[in-house]
Design an enzyme around this catalytic site. Structure first.
Site, PDB file in Angstrom:
ATOM      1  N   LYS A   1      -1.040   7.555  27.460  1.00 33.07           N
ATOM      2  CA  LYS A   1       0.235   7.633  26.729  1.00 33.07           C
ATOM      3  C   LYS A   1       0.438   8.988  26.052  1.00 33.07           C
ATOM      4  CE  LYS A   1       1.286   2.815  25.783  1.00 33.07           C
ATOM      5  NZ  LYS A   1       1.756   1.906  24.734  1.00 33.07           N
TER       6      LYS A   1
ATOM      7  N   ASP B   1       8.265   0.784  22.858  1.00 33.45           N
ATOM      8  CA  ASP B   1       7.558  -0.307  22.166  1.00 33.45           C
ATOM      9  C   ASP B   1       8.198  -0.667  20.815  1.00 33.45           C
ATOM     10  OD1 ASP B   1       5.639  -0.695  24.119  1.00 33.45           O
ATOM     11  OD2 ASP B   1       4.261   0.773  23.258  1.00 33.45           O
TER      12      ASP B   1
ATOM     13  N   THR C   1      -9.329   1.066   8.452  1.00 44.49           N
ATOM     14  CA  THR C   1      -9.634   2.501   8.384  1.00 44.49           C
ATOM     15  C   THR C   1      -8.496   3.201   7.653  1.00 44.49           C
ATOM     16  OG1 THR C   1     -10.710   2.273  10.527  1.00 44.49           O
ATOM     17  CG2 THR C   1     -10.290   4.527   9.755  1.00 44.49           C
TER      18      THR C   1
ATOM     19  N   TYR D   1       0.247 -11.781  22.509  1.00 46.89           N
ATOM     20  CA  TYR D   1       0.994 -12.830  23.216  1.00 46.89           C
ATOM     21  C   TYR D   1       0.096 -13.732  24.057  1.00 46.89           C
ATOM     22  CZ  TYR D   1       0.841  -9.330  26.929  1.00 46.89           C
ATOM     23  OH  TYR D   1       0.427  -8.405  27.844  1.00 46.89           O
TER      24      TYR D   1
ATOM     25  N   GLY E   1       4.459 -12.519  20.444  1.00 49.00           N
ATOM     26  CA  GLY E   1       4.571 -11.176  20.996  1.00 49.00           C
ATOM     27  C   GLY E   1       5.248 -11.069  22.353  1.00 49.00           C
TER      28      GLY E   1
HETATM   29  P1  ATR Z   1      -2.974  -0.744  19.991  1.00 52.34           P
HETATM   30  O1  ATR Z   1      -2.630   0.432  20.846  1.00 52.34           O
HETATM   31  O2  ATR Z   1      -2.822  -2.072  20.667  1.00 52.34           O
HETATM   32  O3  ATR Z   1      -2.293  -0.688  18.684  1.00 52.34           O
HETATM   33  P2  ATR Z   1      -5.391   0.370  18.898  1.00 52.34           P
HETATM   34  O4  ATR Z   1      -4.723   1.700  18.863  1.00 52.34           O
HETATM   35  O5  ATR Z   1      -6.787   0.257  19.393  1.00 52.34           O
HETATM   36  O6  ATR Z   1      -4.545  -0.663  19.766  1.00 52.34           O
HETATM   37  O7  ATR Z   1      -5.300  -0.222  17.406  1.00 52.34           O
HETATM   38  C1  ATR Z   1      -5.841  -1.427  17.026  1.00 52.34           C
HETATM   39  C2  ATR Z   1      -5.661  -1.628  15.517  1.00 52.34           C
HETATM   40  O8  ATR Z   1      -6.239  -2.864  15.172  1.00 52.34           O
HETATM   41  C3  ATR Z   1      -6.353  -0.574  14.664  1.00 52.34           C
HETATM   42  O9  ATR Z   1      -5.599  -0.353  13.510  1.00 52.34           O
HETATM   43  C4  ATR Z   1      -7.692  -1.238  14.330  1.00 52.34           C
HETATM   44  O10 ATR Z   1      -8.243  -0.857  13.099  1.00 52.34           O
HETATM   45  P3  ATR Z   1      -9.010   0.562  12.895  1.00 52.34           P
HETATM   46  O11 ATR Z   1      -7.923   1.604  12.787  1.00 52.34           O
HETATM   47  O12 ATR Z   1      -9.753   0.389  11.633  1.00 52.34           O
HETATM   48  O13 ATR Z   1      -9.899   0.721  14.108  1.00 52.34           O
HETATM   49  C5  ATR Z   1      -7.256  -2.668  14.212  1.00 52.34           C
HETATM   50  N1  ATR Z   1      -8.366  -3.591  14.496  1.00 52.34           N
HETATM   51  C6  ATR Z   1      -9.030  -3.727  15.669  1.00 52.34           C
HETATM   52  N2  ATR Z   1      -9.975  -4.673  15.566  1.00 52.34           N
HETATM   53  C7  ATR Z   1      -9.915  -5.138  14.291  1.00 52.34           C
HETATM   54  C8  ATR Z   1     -10.634  -6.124  13.559  1.00 52.34           C
HETATM   55  N3  ATR Z   1     -11.599  -6.839  14.130  1.00 52.34           N
HETATM   56  N4  ATR Z   1     -10.277  -6.319  12.270  1.00 52.34           N
HETATM   57  C9  ATR Z   1      -9.305  -5.606  11.675  1.00 52.34           C
HETATM   58  N5  ATR Z   1      -8.595  -4.654  12.317  1.00 52.34           N
HETATM   59  C10 ATR Z   1      -8.881  -4.432  13.602  1.00 52.34           C
END
Ligand code: ATR
Length: 277
Positions: free
Chosen positions: A74, A110, A161, A221, A242
């Site tokens: 992307k 999106d 984070t 979803y 979703g």
């Molecule tokens: P997408 O493109 O689908 O948004 P991504 O960029 O990998 O996927 O983002 C996933 C988000 O879900 C992130 O904000 C991640 O948190 P971090 O920024 O701390 O990595 C969050 N996330 C993923 N697994 C998680 C979990 N088990 N608990 C809480 N947050 C989670």
């Protein structure tokens, strides 16, 4: 019964490129619309793991009619397209490549797909509403940016984070970083994390934060009814899954490629059913 499309030397080809794409629902969605409108188009899934920097040139070389782009490309397509339009100019990522004359333009549908689903599938215009967005990844960034443009009153980004939460909140003037307690006061709670996907029984929100006045949206979803949505239903809240965002971001891509509106009606006639009005 729809007849199978007849592919000929005139057929225009659209595709999703990325890795993985093997479980993508996009071919089913777009081919259904092509077929219902009688368009001589076909949509395929092309696994592309490396060489993301050659996707735009390949689209030109092969005269592909349109592309959807997913992980991990992307960002690179946003850097290599002739021009960015819409939210891609702010986000620096794109999920859609489309032609404008001889140019290949890149945009991201999106966030606008999310807002369209909120309006059409949940009957809520974001204007004046307060949001809590759980997660700060790519999906959250698109949603925060689109909600800001759509006139949200406030957006609180909650993420494990902190740096990523700050970065996502920087995408809308009304967005700030906060913690899960912010969910109590919000009109709409949006989950963009993968928590609750598949067989997981986990919800991204602890019990006790959802009330009957909330709208709770899960962009996951699969399953259709996630643990978060079950929790919301039990609290008497309104819910939105979703699949609507998935279909409406696809519709926005489709309209850029074909310059036609998608037809109303069943999107998955052989599946669990989901109708566009
Ligand atoms: P997408 O493109 O689908 O948004 P991504 O960029 O990998 O996927 O983002 C996933 C988000 O879900 C992130 O904000 C991640 O948190 P971090 O920024 O701390 O990595 C969050 N996330 C993923 N697994 C998680 C979990 N088990 N608990 C809480 N947050 C989670």
């Amino acid at each position: 019964m729809e007849s199978a499309p007849t592919v000929s030397s005139q057929t225009r080809v659209a595709a999703v490129v990325g890795d993985p794409v093997g479980h993508s629902l996009s071919p089913q969605i777009h081919n259904g619309w092509f077929s219902r409108l009688g368009l001589d188009w076909v949509y395929v899934a092309l696994p592309v793991s490396g060489a993301g920097d050659r996707i735009v040139d390949s689209m030109r070389a092969l005269s592909l009619a349109g592309l959807n782009v997913t992980m991990p490309h992307k960002e690179v397509v946003a850097r290599t397209a002739d021009r960015l339009t819409g939210s891609s100019q702010i986000l620096g990522v794109a999920n859609t490549l489309y032609w404008h004359g001889d140019e290949i333009l890149a945009t991201s549908t999106d966030g606008d797909g999310f807002v369209a689903s909120l309006r059409a599938d949940a009957g809520r215009d974001p204007s004046g509403l307060s949001f809590v967005v759980l997660g700060a990844g790519g999906a959250a960034r698109g949603i925060v940016e689109a909600l800001g443009r759509a006139g949200a009153r406030s957006i609180v980004v909650v993420n494990r984070t902190a740096e990523r939460a700050e970065s996502a909140a920087g995408l809308a003037p009304v967005a700030t970083v906060g913690d899960l307690e912010a969910a109590r006061e919000a009109d709409v709670i949006v989950n963009t994390t993968p928590v609750g996907m598949g067989d997981s029984n986990r919800s991204p929100l602890p019990e006790g934060l959802i009330g009957a006045a909330h709208l709770v949206v899960d962009i996951v979803y699969n399953p259709r009814l996630t643990p978060l949505l079950r929790q919301a239903e039990a609290a008497g809240a309104s819910t939105l899954g979703g699949i609507g965002m998935l279909i409406r971001q696809a519709a926005l891509s489709f309209e850029l490629w074909t310059e036609l509106a998608v037809p109303p009606g069943d999107v998955f006639p052989d599946g669990p059913g989901w109708a566009l009005s």
